[in-house]
Every structure is written in structure tokens, then in C-alpha cells.
Write a protein that holds these residues in place. Structure first.
Motif, mmCIF file in Angstrom:
data_model
loop_
_atom_site.group_PDB
_atom_site.id
_atom_site.type_symbol
_atom_site.label_atom_id
_atom_site.label_comp_id
_atom_site.label_asym_id
_atom_site.label_seq_id
_atom_site.Cartn_x
_atom_site.Cartn_y
_atom_site.Cartn_z
ATOM 1 N N UNK A 51 -6.982 -5.701 -10.631
ATOM 2 C CA UNK A 51 -9.044 -5.366 -10.998
ATOM 3 C C UNK A 51 -9.052 -4.079 -10.505
ATOM 4 N N UNK A 52 -8.487 -3.282 -10.998
ATOM 5 C CA UNK A 52 -8.820 -1.783 -9.969
ATOM 6 C C UNK A 52 -7.599 -1.325 -11.106
ATOM 7 N N UNK A 53 -7.965 -1.716 -12.403
ATOM 8 C CA UNK A 53 -6.743 -0.779 -13.261
ATOM 9 C C UNK A 53 -7.513 0.324 -14.067
ATOM 10 N N UNK A 54 -6.707 0.959 -14.744
ATOM 11 C CA UNK A 54 -6.214 2.037 -15.169
ATOM 12 C C UNK A 54 -6.742 3.151 -14.026
ATOM 13 N N UNK A 55 -5.956 2.693 -11.941
ATOM 14 C CA UNK A 55 -6.173 3.250 -10.925
ATOM 15 C C UNK A 55 -4.965 3.237 -10.875
ATOM 16 N N UNK A 56 -3.858 2.209 -11.485
ATOM 17 C CA UNK A 56 -3.032 1.343 -10.510
ATOM 18 C C UNK A 56 -1.264 2.942 -10.998
ATOM 19 N N UNK A 57 -0.481 2.852 -10.837
ATOM 20 C CA UNK A 57 -0.322 1.430 -9.862
ATOM 21 C C UNK A 57 -0.821 1.395 -8.517
ATOM 22 N N UNK A 58 -1.537 0.681 -8.372
ATOM 23 C CA UNK A 58 -1.840 0.239 -7.070
ATOM 24 C C UNK A 58 -1.230 -0.501 -6.044
ATOM 25 N N UNK A 59 -1.094 0.069 -4.719
ATOM 26 C CA UNK A 59 -0.090 -0.315 -4.152
ATOM 27 C C UNK A 59 -1.403 -0.885 -2.526
ATOM 28 N N UNK A 60 -0.989 -2.076 -1.937
ATOM 29 C CA UNK A 60 -1.765 -2.227 -0.552
ATOM 30 C C UNK A 60 -1.265 -2.538 0.199
ATOM 31 N N UNK A 74 6.495 10.303 -4.580
ATOM 32 C CA UNK A 74 5.446 11.366 -3.645
ATOM 33 C C UNK A 74 4.836 10.789 -2.691
ATOM 34 N N UNK A 75 3.640 10.079 -3.922
ATOM 35 C CA UNK A 75 3.172 9.234 -2.506
ATOM 36 C C UNK A 75 3.709 8.133 -1.782
ATOM 37 N N UNK A 76 4.310 7.665 -2.505
ATOM 38 C CA UNK A 76 5.257 6.254 -1.744
ATOM 39 C C UNK A 76 5.904 6.884 -0.813
ATOM 40 N N UNK A 77 6.568 7.637 -0.571
ATOM 41 C CA UNK A 77 7.325 8.965 -0.054
ATOM 42 C C UNK A 77 6.796 8.261 1.141
ATOM 43 N N UNK A 78 5.692 9.163 1.086
ATOM 44 C CA UNK A 78 4.925 9.722 2.043
ATOM 45 C C UNK A 78 4.350 8.008 2.911
ATOM 46 N N UNK A 79 3.842 7.444 1.982
ATOM 47 C CA UNK A 79 3.084 5.933 2.640
ATOM 48 C C UNK A 79 4.216 5.244 2.993
ATOM 49 N N UNK A 81 6.768 6.680 5.187
ATOM 50 C CA UNK A 81 7.652 7.247 5.962
ATOM 51 C C UNK A 81 6.746 7.769 7.169
ATOM 52 N N UNK A 82 5.024 7.721 6.752
ATOM 53 C CA UNK A 82 3.922 8.097 7.949
ATOM 54 C C UNK A 82 3.491 6.518 7.813
ATOM 55 N N UNK A 83 2.672 5.587 6.854
ATOM 56 C CA UNK A 83 2.490 4.537 7.408
ATOM 57 C C UNK A 83 2.500 3.818 7.646
ATOM 58 N N UNK A 84 4.073 2.884 6.949
ATOM 59 C CA UNK A 84 4.852 1.661 7.353
ATOM 60 C C UNK A 84 6.058 2.307 8.941
ATOM 61 N N UNK A 85 6.230 2.894 8.696
ATOM 62 C CA UNK A 85 7.333 3.318 9.516
ATOM 63 C C UNK A 85 6.553 4.373 10.637
ATOM 64 N N UNK A 86 5.686 4.752 10.065
ATOM 65 C CA UNK A 86 5.012 5.412 11.477
ATOM 66 C C UNK A 86 3.752 5.335 12.194
ATOM 67 N N UNK A 87 3.402 4.168 11.580
ATOM 68 C CA UNK A 87 2.036 3.393 11.652
ATOM 69 C C UNK A 87 0.786 4.500 11.587
ATOM 70 N N UNK A 88 0.568 5.339 10.394
ATOM 71 C CA UNK A 88 -0.803 6.577 10.514
ATOM 72 C C UNK A 88 -0.853 6.496 8.598
ATOM 73 N N UNK A 89 -1.575 5.537 8.399
ATOM 74 C CA UNK A 89 -2.146 6.082 7.050
ATOM 75 C C UNK A 89 -1.897 6.993 6.337
ATOM 76 N N UNK A 90 -1.741 7.807 5.322
ATOM 77 C CA UNK A 90 -2.277 8.013 4.582
ATOM 78 C C UNK A 90 -3.093 9.133 3.604
ATOM 79 N N UNK A 91 -3.852 9.342 4.924
ATOM 80 C CA UNK A 91 -5.643 9.066 4.519
ATOM 81 C C UNK A 91 -6.226 9.416 3.260
ATOM 82 N N UNK A 92 -5.618 10.869 2.909
ATOM 83 C CA UNK A 92 -5.924 11.331 1.217
ATOM 84 C C UNK A 92 -5.857 10.589 0.638
ATOM 85 N N UNK A 93 -4.638 9.573 0.438
ATOM 86 C CA UNK A 93 -4.237 8.452 -0.810
ATOM 87 C C UNK A 93 -5.118 7.301 -0.754
#
Length: 109
Positions: A51-60, A74-79, A81-93
Motif C-alpha cells: 500500500x505504498x504504490x509508486x514508491x516501489x519496489x518496497x523491501x521490509x 545498488x540499494x540491494x547490495x548495500x542493504x 551487506x550493511x543491514x542483513x550481514x552487518x546489522x547496520x540499517x542503511x539509514x539514508x535509504x
């Protein structure tokens, strides 16, 4: 099902990108990127509308409840490596957090 510590939900519905084509392509990139990280225990699930159409793809990402919008390769690569593997959310995204709501730039916790 394999043991996992995080669960990634990604919208591949037809409204977030034209007929869901780009969103489905990004879902595949997400899987490939996760699989390339040896030992990363993340469950990936394709969803329909957030329900956040036009902002997709959405990843939670759960259990943290961190939402990303307009994810590309590029965002997926960062998410991954930094969030899933490194436990540090990519704050600017990040645009939404469970318990906080939508996050404007400069409001990051």
C-alpha cells in the motif's frame, strides 16, 4: 525451512513498477545477493501490495521493522551487506520504521 535470523519481504506486485517487471527483477537480484553471502541466514519472501504504490519496489526487513523504498541493484547490495550481514540499517535509504512511522531525512534514530 532453513534457520534464519532476519526475514526480508519484498513487494513484486504489479503496481509498484510497471506490471511488476522491475520489482520481480530486483527480487531475483536480492536472492542472488543473499546467496552470495556465505552463512547469511535470511528468509526472503515475495509479497504483493504494501500500500505504498509508486514508491516501489518496497523491501521490509524484520524483526527490526525497517522499510526501504525504490530499491534498485545498488540499494540491494548495500542493504544485504550493511543491514542483513552487518546489522547496520542503511539509514539514508530508510523511509519507515515499525513503531516510529515514516522517517524524514535527518530524523534517523
Amino acid at each position: 525451512m532453513r534457520t534464519h535470523y532476519k526475514h526480508v519481504l519484498m513487494c513484486t506486485g504489479p503496481r509498484c513498477t510497471e506490471n511488476g517487471v522491475e520489482a520481480e527483477a530486483m527480487f531475483k537480484v536480492l536472492g542472488q545477493t543473499i546467496d552470495a553471502c556465505e552463512g547469511l541466514r535470511v528468509k526472503r519472501t515475495r509479497t504483493h501490495c504494501f500500500a505504498v504504490c509508486k514508491e516501489g519496489p518496497i523491501l521490509a526487513v524484520y524483526p527490526e521493522g525497517v522499510w526501504y523504498r525504490k530499491v534498485d541493484t545498488a540499494a540491494i547490495q548495500r542493504i544485504v551487506h550493511e543491514h542483513l550481514a552487518g546489522d547496520c540499517p542503511v539509514e539514508e535509504l530508510v523511509f519507515h520504521r515499525i513503531g516510529i512511522g515514516d522517517v524524514e531525512q535527518g530524523e534517523q534514530p
